[in-house]
Scaffold this motif. Structure first.
Motif, PDB file in Angstrom:
ATOM      1  N   UNK A   1       0.869  -1.649  -0.372  1.00  0.00           N
ATOM      2  CA  UNK A   1      -0.234   0.160   0.287  1.00  0.00           C
ATOM      3  C   UNK A   1       0.952   1.455   0.039  1.00  0.00           C
ATOM      4  N   UNK A   2       0.615   2.169  -0.868  1.00  0.00           N
ATOM      5  CA  UNK A   2       1.037   3.491  -0.545  1.00  0.00           C
ATOM      6  C   UNK A   2       1.171   4.440   0.358  1.00  0.00           C
ATOM      7  N   UNK A   3       1.886   4.941   0.521  1.00  0.00           N
ATOM      8  CA  UNK A   3       1.896   5.591   1.497  1.00  0.00           C
ATOM      9  C   UNK A   3       2.010   7.159   0.921  1.00  0.00           C
ATOM     10  N   UNK A   4       1.623   8.506   1.444  1.00  0.00           N
ATOM     11  CA  UNK A   4       1.817  10.107   0.517  1.00  0.00           C
ATOM     12  C   UNK A   4       0.813  10.391   0.364  1.00  0.00           C
ATOM     13  N   UNK A   5      -0.937  10.197   0.194  1.00  0.00           N
ATOM     14  CA  UNK A   5      -1.842   9.771  -1.224  1.00  0.00           C
ATOM     15  C   UNK A   5      -2.241  12.137  -0.847  1.00  0.00           C
ATOM     16  N   UNK A   6      -1.724  12.196  -1.592  1.00  0.00           N
ATOM     17  CA  UNK A   6      -1.719  13.802  -2.635  1.00  0.00           C
ATOM     18  C   UNK A   6      -3.515  14.151  -2.153  1.00  0.00           C
ATOM     19  N   UNK A   7      -3.692  14.941  -1.291  1.00  0.00           N
ATOM     20  CA  UNK A   7      -4.760  15.694  -1.208  1.00  0.00           C
ATOM     21  C   UNK A   7      -5.722  16.252  -2.160  1.00  0.00           C
ATOM     22  N   UNK A   8      -6.811  15.695  -2.190  1.00  0.00           N
ATOM     23  CA  UNK A   8      -7.635  16.035  -3.365  1.00  0.00           C
ATOM     24  C   UNK A   8      -7.463  17.765  -3.379  1.00  0.00           C
ATOM     25  N   UNK A   9      -8.454  18.619  -4.220  1.00  0.00           N
ATOM     26  CA  UNK A   9      -7.761  19.813  -4.240  1.00  0.00           C
ATOM     27  C   UNK A   9      -9.121  20.196  -3.697  1.00  0.00           C
ATOM     28  N   UNK A  10     -10.235  19.823  -3.091  1.00  0.00           N
ATOM     29  CA  UNK A  10     -11.357  19.676  -2.319  1.00  0.00           C
ATOM     30  C   UNK A  10     -10.170  20.018  -0.742  1.00  0.00           C
ATOM     31  N   UNK A  96       2.773   2.586   7.316  1.00  0.00           N
ATOM     32  CA  UNK A  96       2.950   2.105   6.301  1.00  0.00           C
ATOM     33  C   UNK A  96       4.799   3.018   6.150  1.00  0.00           C
ATOM     34  N   UNK A  97       5.438   2.688   5.590  1.00  0.00           N
ATOM     35  CA  UNK A  97       6.979   3.304   4.995  1.00  0.00           C
ATOM     36  C   UNK A  97       6.524   4.436   4.619  1.00  0.00           C
ATOM     37  N   UNK A  98       7.418   5.030   4.643  1.00  0.00           N
ATOM     38  CA  UNK A  98       7.718   6.541   4.344  1.00  0.00           C
ATOM     39  C   UNK A  98       8.841   6.560   3.644  1.00  0.00           C
ATOM     40  N   UNK A  99       8.108   7.115   2.694  1.00  0.00           N
ATOM     41  CA  UNK A  99       9.141   7.286   1.589  1.00  0.00           C
ATOM     42  C   UNK A  99       9.575   8.094   1.508  1.00  0.00           C
ATOM     43  N   UNK A 100      11.113   8.671   0.552  1.00  0.00           N
ATOM     44  CA  UNK A 100      12.136   9.374   1.233  1.00  0.00           C
ATOM     45  C   UNK A 100      12.567   9.710  -0.462  1.00  0.00           C
ATOM     46  N   UNK A 101      12.338  11.079  -0.310  1.00  0.00           N
ATOM     47  CA  UNK A 101      12.989  11.876  -1.619  1.00  0.00           C
ATOM     48  C   UNK A 101      14.287  11.646  -1.645  1.00  0.00           C
ATOM     49  N   UNK A 105      14.790  12.770   2.517  1.00  0.00           N
ATOM     50  CA  UNK A 105      13.697  13.409   3.145  1.00  0.00           C
ATOM     51  C   UNK A 105      12.525  12.600   3.272  1.00  0.00           C
ATOM     52  N   UNK A 106      11.376  12.705   4.590  1.00  0.00           N
ATOM     53  CA  UNK A 106      10.288  12.440   3.763  1.00  0.00           C
ATOM     54  C   UNK A 106       9.622  13.650   2.565  1.00  0.00           C
ATOM     55  N   UNK A 107       8.670  12.958   2.085  1.00  0.00           N
ATOM     56  CA  UNK A 107       7.843  13.634   1.841  1.00  0.00           C
ATOM     57  C   UNK A 107       7.700  15.389   1.864  1.00  0.00           C
ATOM     58  N   UNK A 108       7.550  15.432   2.569  1.00  0.00           N
ATOM     59  CA  UNK A 108       7.264  16.943   3.501  1.00  0.00           C
ATOM     60  C   UNK A 108       7.775  16.147   4.765  1.00  0.00           C
TER      61      UNK A 108
END
Length: 163
Positions: A1-10, A96-101, A105-108
């Protein structure tokens, strides 16, 4: 399962509107504090860790202790908000795993080294707010404060404000 799921515009608009309204958020590089969080809260001065810090292990320790606190304050499968001011924001699951850039670093990042980085429970019951210009991290909500008090990062030694 993927972490860092983008928020919708709303979702992005709703959550930032709530931060501006409820926290009276006024971004500033010189007027502090830039937000008012609910009680209880503690703001830590982390200025010793900006620039040429001699304690590089403190950053890794902070990430680990933050994840432990987030896990303690969430249920399995629960997501929290990861917000980067004026950039893409995400839902994250502390388990979940915190993917790194490319910089490792974490995405944020959890350490506010360039922007306001906020990690907030979905109903705004608690949060972790990083302020890059005040060189501070604010923790609000009894549950999260209690979790950090059990296993406090060494960056959390100098209290700037509390209420």
């Amino acid at each position: 399962m993927r972490n860092w799921v983008p928020l919708s515009k709303k979702e992005y608009g709703q959550n930032w509107n709530r931060i501006y309204r409820d926290f009276k958020f006024k971004p500033s590089t010189s007027r502090f504090p830039s937000f008012k969080v609910p009680h209880p809260y503690i703001t830590y001065n982390i200025s010793d860790y900006f620039g040429e810090s001699t304690d590089l292990d403190a950053y890794d320790e902070l990430e680990g202790r933050v994840l432990d606190a987030f896990k303690e304050c969430t249920m399995h499968g629960e997501h929290i908000l990861a917000l980067d001011w004026q950039h893409e924001c995400y839902w994250i699951n502390p388990r979940l795993e915190f993917e790194r850039d490319e910089f490792g670093e974490w995405v944020i990042p959890i350490f506010p080294n360039g922007d306001y980085y906020f990690f907030i429970q979905k109903d705004f019951k608690w949060g972790f707010l990083g302020h890059p210009w005040e060189n501070s991290i604010t923790i609000f909500g009894k549950e999260l404060i209690d979790a950090f008090n059990k296993n406090k990062p060494r960056m959390f030694r100098k209290i700037l404000r509390q209420g």
